[in-house]
Design a protein around this motif. Structure first.
Motif, PDB file in Angstrom:
ATOM      1  N   LEU A   1       0.974  -1.092   0.047  1.00  0.00           N
ATOM      2  CA  LEU A   1      -0.105  -0.047   0.127  1.00  0.00           C
ATOM      3  C   LEU A   1       0.918   1.224   0.113  1.00  0.00           C
ATOM      4  O   LEU A   1       2.046   1.156   0.461  1.00  0.00           O
ATOM      5  CB  LEU A   1      -0.840  -0.030   1.182  1.00  0.00           C
ATOM      6  CG  LEU A   1      -1.953  -1.243   1.339  1.00  0.00           C
ATOM      7  CD1 LEU A   1      -2.460  -1.059   2.740  1.00  0.00           C
ATOM      8  CD2 LEU A   1      -2.907  -1.202   0.317  1.00  0.00           C
ATOM      9  N   SER A   2       0.383   2.234  -0.647  1.00  0.00           N
ATOM     10  CA  SER A   2       0.992   3.604  -0.469  1.00  0.00           C
ATOM     11  C   SER A   2       0.681   4.387   0.672  1.00  0.00           C
ATOM     12  O   SER A   2      -0.035   4.264   1.080  1.00  0.00           O
ATOM     13  CB  SER A   2       0.587   4.390  -1.834  1.00  0.00           C
ATOM     14  OG  SER A   2       1.215   5.743  -1.618  1.00  0.00           O
TER      15      SER A   2
ATOM     16  N   SER B   1      -2.096   6.888   0.899  1.00  0.00           N
ATOM     17  CA  SER B   1      -3.443   6.401   0.593  1.00  0.00           C
ATOM     18  C   SER B   1      -4.432   6.361   1.762  1.00  0.00           C
ATOM     19  O   SER B   1      -3.963   6.174   2.906  1.00  0.00           O
ATOM     20  CB  SER B   1      -3.470   4.920  -0.048  1.00  0.00           C
ATOM     21  OG  SER B   1      -3.243   3.864   0.885  1.00  0.00           O
TER      22      SER B   1
ATOM     23  N   ALA C   1      -4.356   3.294   3.885  1.00  0.00           N
ATOM     24  CA  ALA C   1      -3.329   2.894   4.702  1.00  0.00           C
ATOM     25  C   ALA C   1      -3.234   4.053   5.952  1.00  0.00           C
ATOM     26  O   ALA C   1      -2.824   3.502   6.964  1.00  0.00           O
ATOM     27  CB  ALA C   1      -1.998   3.251   3.734  1.00  0.00           C
TER      28      ALA C   1
ATOM     29  N   TYR D   1       0.772  -6.336   6.079  1.00  0.00           N
ATOM     30  CA  TYR D   1       0.883  -4.985   5.055  1.00  0.00           C
ATOM     31  C   TYR D   1       2.191  -4.514   4.659  1.00  0.00           C
ATOM     32  O   TYR D   1       2.920  -4.471   5.900  1.00  0.00           O
ATOM     33  CB  TYR D   1       0.032  -3.949   5.346  1.00  0.00           C
ATOM     34  CG  TYR D   1      -1.403  -3.982   5.908  1.00  0.00           C
ATOM     35  CD1 TYR D   1      -2.489  -4.554   4.918  1.00  0.00           C
ATOM     36  CD2 TYR D   1      -1.948  -4.320   7.111  1.00  0.00           C
ATOM     37  CE1 TYR D   1      -3.730  -4.770   5.042  1.00  0.00           C
ATOM     38  CE2 TYR D   1      -3.240  -4.611   7.196  1.00  0.00           C
ATOM     39  CZ  TYR D   1      -4.142  -4.899   6.512  1.00  0.00           C
ATOM     40  OH  TYR D   1      -5.239  -5.222   6.906  1.00  0.00           O
TER      41      TYR D   1
ATOM     42  N   ILE E   1       3.721  -1.030   3.934  1.00  0.00           N
ATOM     43  CA  ILE E   1       3.133   0.413   3.649  1.00  0.00           C
ATOM     44  C   ILE E   1       4.484   1.103   3.329  1.00  0.00           C
ATOM     45  O   ILE E   1       5.418   1.047   4.295  1.00  0.00           O
ATOM     46  CB  ILE E   1       2.577   0.873   4.775  1.00  0.00           C
ATOM     47  CG1 ILE E   1       1.086  -0.054   4.932  1.00  0.00           C
ATOM     48  CG2 ILE E   1       2.111   2.328   4.446  1.00  0.00           C
ATOM     49  CD1 ILE E   1       0.316   0.542   6.074  1.00  0.00           C
TER      50      ILE E   1
END
Length: 123
Positions: free
Chosen positions: A31-32, A35, A38, A65, A67
């Motif tokens: 994930l960015s 975002s 996130a 995740y 990130i």
């Protein structure tokens, strides 16, 4: 990196050879850090672990995740957190005598011995 059947970008690594490891630990979702999903995940974990230290929260997030720029984004969330801001502003009370400056320590003398004089004669 690869895209799974749900169109989620997942990280590939050497941990895939490990047995008895969950799929999310094997292939964490990428994930960015910018975002909104996130940010919600990071805020959730920050609150779930009682606004604790960053390393604990980062460890728990990284189990599911990946990130980007997690450490700096997590610091930003803690900086903006109202509970953390209030807690940071409260004065810290010393926890033991070792924390007090020497001029504030009162040196107590031991109580007088009970073996003297009238106490013994009263027995």
């Amino acid at each position: 990196m690869e895209i799974d059947e749900n169109s989620v970008l997942r990280l590939k690594g050497r941990i895939k050879a490990a047995k008895d490891v969950s799929f999310t630990l094997n292939r964490p979702a990428v994930l960015s850090g910018d975002s909104s999903i996130a940010k919600l995940i990071m805020k959730h974990y920050h609150e779930r672990f009682n606004h604790g230290n960053h390393n604990t929260v980062m460890n728990e997030i990284r189990q599911k995740y990946y990130i980007t720029s997690l450490r700096s984004k997590l610091r930003k969330i803690a900086h903006e957190c109202q509970w953390c801001r209030i807690n940071r502003s409260l004065p810290k009370m010393p926890s033991a005598e070792g924390d007090l400056p020497p001029e504030r320590l009162r040196h107590h003398q031991p109580p007088p011995s009970r073996v003297r004089g009238s106490i013994i004669s009263g027995l």
